[in-house]
Motif scaffolding. Structure first.
Motif, short mmCIF file in Angstrom:
data_model
loop_
_atom_site.label_atom_id
_atom_site.label_comp_id
_atom_site.label_asym_id
_atom_site.label_seq_id
_atom_site.Cartn_x
_atom_site.Cartn_y
_atom_site.Cartn_z
N PHE A 252 28.17 8.24 2.45
CA PHE A 252 28.65 6.87 2.25
C PHE A 252 29.58 6.45 3.38
O PHE A 252 29.47 5.35 3.94
N GLN A 253 30.51 7.35 3.73
CA GLN A 253 31.50 7.01 4.76
C GLN A 253 30.88 6.98 6.16
O GLN A 253 31.24 6.14 6.98
N LEU A 254 29.94 7.89 6.42
CA LEU A 254 29.25 7.87 7.71
C LEU A 254 28.47 6.56 7.87
O LEU A 254 28.48 5.95 8.94
N ARG A 255 27.83 6.14 6.79
CA ARG A 255 27.08 4.88 6.86
C ARG A 255 28.04 3.71 7.08
O ARG A 255 27.77 2.81 7.90
N ALA A 256 29.16 3.70 6.37
CA ALA A 256 30.13 2.61 6.52
C ALA A 256 30.69 2.54 7.93
O ALA A 256 31.05 1.45 8.40
N LEU A 257 30.75 3.69 8.61
CA LEU A 257 31.27 3.74 9.97
C LEU A 257 30.19 3.54 11.02
O LEU A 257 30.44 3.68 12.21
N GLY A 258 28.97 3.23 10.57
CA GLY A 258 27.89 2.95 11.50
C GLY A 258 27.18 4.18 12.04
O GLY A 258 26.37 4.07 12.98
N ARG A 259 27.43 5.33 11.45
CA ARG A 259 26.81 6.57 11.92
C ARG A 259 25.59 6.87 11.05
O ARG A 259 25.52 7.86 10.33
N PHE A 260 24.60 5.97 11.15
CA PHE A 260 23.46 6.00 10.24
C PHE A 260 22.64 7.28 10.34
O PHE A 260 22.23 7.85 9.33
N SER A 261 22.35 7.72 11.56
CA SER A 261 21.49 8.89 11.72
C SER A 261 22.12 10.15 11.12
O SER A 261 21.43 11.01 10.59
N GLU A 262 23.48 10.24 11.17
CA GLU A 262 24.16 11.39 10.59
C GLU A 262 24.23 11.29 9.07
O GLU A 262 24.37 12.31 8.39
N ALA A 263 24.16 10.10 8.52
CA ALA A 263 24.33 9.91 7.08
C ALA A 263 23.09 10.28 6.28
O ALA A 263 23.19 10.63 5.10
N ILE A 264 21.92 10.23 6.89
CA ILE A 264 20.68 10.44 6.13
C ILE A 264 20.60 11.83 5.54
O ILE A 264 20.28 12.01 4.35
N ALA A 265 20.88 12.87 6.32
CA ALA A 265 20.72 14.26 5.84
C ALA A 265 21.62 14.57 4.64
O ALA A 265 21.14 15.08 3.62
N PRO A 266 22.94 14.27 4.68
CA PRO A 266 23.75 14.57 3.50
C PRO A 266 23.37 13.74 2.28
O PRO A 266 23.44 14.22 1.15
N MET A 267 22.93 12.48 2.50
CA MET A 267 22.51 11.67 1.36
C MET A 267 21.26 12.25 0.72
O MET A 267 21.13 12.30 -0.52
N ARG A 268 20.34 12.71 1.55
CA ARG A 268 19.11 13.31 1.01
C ARG A 268 19.43 14.60 0.24
O ARG A 268 18.86 14.85 -0.83
N GLN A 269 20.35 15.40 0.76
CA GLN A 269 20.75 16.62 0.06
C GLN A 269 21.42 16.30 -1.27
O GLN A 269 21.19 16.99 -2.27
N ALA A 270 22.27 15.29 -1.29
CA ALA A 270 22.96 14.90 -2.52
C ALA A 270 21.97 14.47 -3.59
O ALA A 270 22.08 14.85 -4.77
N ALA A 271 20.97 13.68 -3.18
CA ALA A 271 19.94 13.24 -4.13
C ALA A 271 19.15 14.42 -4.67
O ALA A 271 18.88 14.51 -5.87
N ALA A 272 18.80 15.37 -3.81
CA ALA A 272 18.02 16.54 -4.22
C ALA A 272 18.81 17.43 -5.18
O ALA A 272 18.27 17.92 -6.17
N LEU A 273 20.09 17.62 -4.90
CA LEU A 273 20.92 18.46 -5.77
C LEU A 273 21.07 17.83 -7.15
O LEU A 273 20.96 18.52 -8.18
N SER A 274 21.31 16.53 -7.20
CA SER A 274 21.47 15.84 -8.48
C SER A 274 20.17 15.88 -9.27
O SER A 274 20.18 16.08 -10.50
N LEU A 275 19.06 15.72 -8.59
CA LEU A 275 17.76 15.77 -9.26
C LEU A 275 17.49 17.18 -9.80
O LEU A 275 17.01 17.35 -10.93
N GLU A 276 17.81 18.20 -9.01
CA GLU A 276 17.59 19.59 -9.41
C GLU A 276 18.35 19.93 -10.69
O GLU A 276 17.86 20.68 -11.53
N HIS A 277 19.55 19.37 -10.84
CA HIS A 277 20.37 19.66 -12.01
C HIS A 277 20.27 18.58 -13.08
O HIS A 277 21.09 18.53 -14.00
#
Length: 327
Positions: A252-277
């Motif tokens: 969220f914070q990387l995206r807000a700071l305009g660091r879009f390419s860095e934000a995708i990987a942690p967001m994808r991991q967060a979604a996968a972890l929440s889905l797994e549990h």
């Protein structure tokens, strides 16, 4: 040094300075020359007897910080019992002995002091390069002392920082420091997240520091402490739910700071972890955020697929507001 390394390693993107270790930059840009100079300086100090040994110990203390060390923080580190491998030569020294060691550092231009009108020490500081050098030295040579010192600072900052109804960003700084020290201690990562960052900095779901103070960069620096490798590997000391939360915050914070390419990987991991549990609400929210991020980055097909999955997950929660947001 920092500018050259950002140019060569990160395409000159100054926003990625939080990823740079100055030791690595020194090795890449100057073949380790700066760290070798400091090795020689330490050897010279150690040959000066008791005063030199105390001077080196003080510099190692400053390596625990990412900003000036205040007098009360130094006092907390120097209380009994001594931290073996770090403070034995400094505990119970007289004011004269302490000042002689500080004067030796001042003569070498290794430190700068801030004192009040009566001459009492307010804070002690050194160059960020020197902080990193002495931090690396202490962590490698005395790992138990490194962890215990950070734990002592974490406890001190948690206990002495008041809870205010509407703190300013400056008034929250000790809590941000506490988060960093807790993560470095090797024993308080979960406490740093569950007892400091979430309830006292974010104020729970109020997200006070972000929504009220707009402290994106400061929050990101704190969240980085929970990562073993930014922005992909979170501390193994956190439970899975904590990992998902930290990943979501970083994204969220990387995206807000305009660091879009860095934000995708942690967001994808967060979604996968929440889905797994089977945390459907968190998985839906993370998937929706990921979809928006992918769309911003031009990944249209991925954005559509993740939005559809997020809507399916949201419908399992019966949360009308979340469903409406995703639609």
């Amino acid at each position: 040094l920092l500018g050259s390394y950002l140019r060569d390693a990160h395409d000159g993107d100054v926003r990625k300075r939080d990823l740079v270790k100055l030791q690595e930059a020194d090795a890449a840009e100057q073949s380790g020359q700066a760290f070798r100079v400091m090795d020689a300086e330490v050897r010279a100090l150690q040959q000066e007897g008791v005063i030199g040994a105390r001077a080196v110990a003080i510099m190692r203390l400053l390596g625990l910080f990412d900003r000036p060390a205040t007098a009360d923080q130094l006092k907390a580190l120097l209380r009994e019992p001594p931290i073996l491998g770090l403070t034995e030569s400094l505990v119970n020294v007289s004011d004269t002995e302490w000042n002689l060691a500080l004067t030796r550092l001042q003569k070498s231009k290794l430190t700068s002091e801030l004192r009040n009108g009566s001459g009492s020490l307010i804070s002690l500081d050194t160059h960020p390069f020197l902080r990193e050098y002495f931090a690396q030295q202490l962590r490698a040579q005395e790992p138990d002392a490194w962890r215990l010192a950070h734990r002592r600072l974490f406890d001190h900052l948690c206990e002495t920082t008041p809870s205010l109804p509407a703190p300013t960003l400056e008034e929250l700084q000790p809590l941000y420091q506490a988060v960093v020290h807790g993560c470095q201690s090797g024993s308080a990562e979960l406490s740093a997240l569950d007892e400091v960052y979430y309830p006292r900095i974010l104020r729970g779901d109020e997200y006070y520091s972000i929504l009220r103070l707009g402290a994106m960069s400061t929050d990101l620096a704190a969240i980085a402490s929970f990562f073993e490798t930014p922005w992909s590997r979170v501390s193994s000391a956190l439970p899975e739910s904590g990992k998902a939360f930290v990943l979501s915050q970083a994204a969220f914070q990387l995206r807000a700071l305009g660091r879009f390419s860095e934000a995708i990987a942690p967001m994808r991991q967060a979604a996968a972890l929440s889905l797994e549990h089977q945390c459907w609400r968190n998985a839906a929210a993370a998937g929706s955020n990921l979809s928006e991020l992918e769309l911003t980055w031009g990944q249209v097909a991925e954005a559509v697929a993740d939005a559809e999955q997020a809507l399916t997950l949201a419908e399992r929660t019966d949360d009308a507001f979340l469903i409406g947001q995703i639609k």
